[in-house]
Every structure is written in structure tokens, then in C-alpha cells.
Write a protein that holds these residues in place. Structure first.
Motif: not given
Ligand code: AMP
Length: 188
Positions: A65-72
Motif C-alpha cells: 500500500x506504500x509507494x516508496x520503500x526507504x532503506x536505512x
């Protein structure tokens, strides 16, 4: 030992199976990187296809359901890239300080050990109006996820939640991040 999934469609059986798999493929290292820290090394989990596929699928379910994945930086990159491919989204690498060319948005914060700076590009990526989920390997004090959320919000994004493989019990990271929804696949 257990699991702390707070939202998403994972059934209880699937969650406890993944939790056990994560526990069996985590290497515990005492007093690293400083005395008193019990370091959780997820390298064996990532190096195991079944383990890596299972955590990728589970994180993708909670991030759907999200449109961008932020990876740390850095272990979150592995997970975020894999999850983004599963979901058909893009991925944003949230870098340690000094790695990105200017202009950047920057946040400095306290870690379980020491301090750290995280940065994202201030130009070239449209964050306004986008629903972004934050993915990392381990949630400890919550400082890393909190700083990442501040960065993304400064860029105009809506941060929908954070998803981690392993949550350290007793450090209150989940409480520090409230009201941000936090999902973890295993608690230790
Ligand atoms: P925190 O900001 O305290 O929630 O720390 C989370 C970040 O530091 C994550 O990117 C983890 O990879 C790393 N980290 C902190 N504590 C540990 C630990 N005990 N074992 C493994 N990684 C850790």
C-alpha cells in the motif's frame, strides 16, 4: 523471544514460523561494537535463501500500500531493495552522513552506541505526496528510524510506518516512535 507485528495481513502461524527462523539464523555477538552491547548479526539470515525470502515476503506484506520503500544504511538497503521489487515500487537509500553529493537533507541523532548522521538527497526525488515506509534490520532505541522519519517528512513525504526484522525488547524503540506504526518480525 517472540514477534511484534502490529499491522499488516500476516497470520499468527506465519509470523511465529518467521520469528523462529530469524532466531535460528541470528548470530549474537557480545560487547560489539562497544562493551555492554549485544550485537545481533543478521548476516546468516541474509545469506540463507529461505530466510531472506521469508523476511522479504513478510516485510512486503506489512509495507503493501506504500509507494516508496526507504532503506536505512546499510543492512536496510538489502531488505528495502528486495521489498521494493516484490511490491513494484521504487527504493530510497537513506545514507550515512558524507556519502551523498549536495544538496542533502541531514539529521544527527543518538544511537544505542554513539551518534550518527543520516542524509537523503534534497533534489531529484519527489517526496511530496508520497506514502513511504521505512525498513531496517534492527530496531534498538528507535533513534535511527525517528531521524529517518524526520528526514522524509522534511522532504514532504507521508511516513506510513516502519518495518524491521528484529526488535530489541527493553529499549523502548517502539514507544519512542509513537504514534508511528512499527512492525517487527521477531523480538529478542
Ligand atoms: P537505534 O537507532 O538505536 O534503533 O539503532 C538501530 C540501528 O543501529 C540499526 O540500523 C541497526 O542496524 C543498528 N543497531 C543498533 N543496535 C544494534 C544491535 N544491538 N545489534 C545490531 N544492530 C544494531
Amino acid at each position: 523471544m517472540g514477534c511484534g507485528v502490529e499491522h499488516g495481513p500476516l497470520g499468527a502461524g506465519a509470523v511465529s514460523e518467521i520469528s523462529a527462523l530469524i532466531a535460528s539464523l541470528t548470530r549474537e555477538v557480545a560487547d560489539f561494537p562497544s562493551p555492554g552491547i549485544q550485537f545481533k548479526d543478521l548476516s546468516p539470515l541474509f545469506a540463507d535463501h529461505r530466510g531472506f525470502a521469508a523476511v522479504t515476503d513478510a516485510l512486503a506484506e506489512v509495507a503493501s500500500g506504500t509507494d516508496l520503500i526507504a532503506g536505512v544504511d546499510a543492512r536496510g538497503f538489502l531488505l528495502a531493495g528486495a521489498v521494493a521489487l516484490r511490491l513494484g515500487t521504487g527504493v530510497l537509500a537513506v545514507r550515512k552522513g558524507g556519502k551523498l553529493p549536495p544538496p542533502v537533507l541531514s539529521e544527527t541523532y543518538d544511537l544505542e552506541y554513539g551518534t550518527a548522521t543520516l542524509e537523503i538527497p534534497a533534489d531529484g526525488i519527489e517526496l511530496a505526496g508520497r506514502n513511504v515506509v521505512i525498513i531496517d534490520d534492527v530496531l534498538a532505541t528507535g533513534g535511527t528510524v525517528a531521524a529517518t522519519a524526520r528526514l522524509l517528512r522534511r522532504g514532504g513525504a507521508t511516513v506510513t510506518g516502519a518495518a524491521v526484522v528484529l526488535e530489541l525488547a527493553g529499549l523502548n524503540g517502539r514507544d519512542v516512535l509513537k504514534p508511528l506504526p512499527v512492525s517487527s518480525l521477531h523480538t529478542a
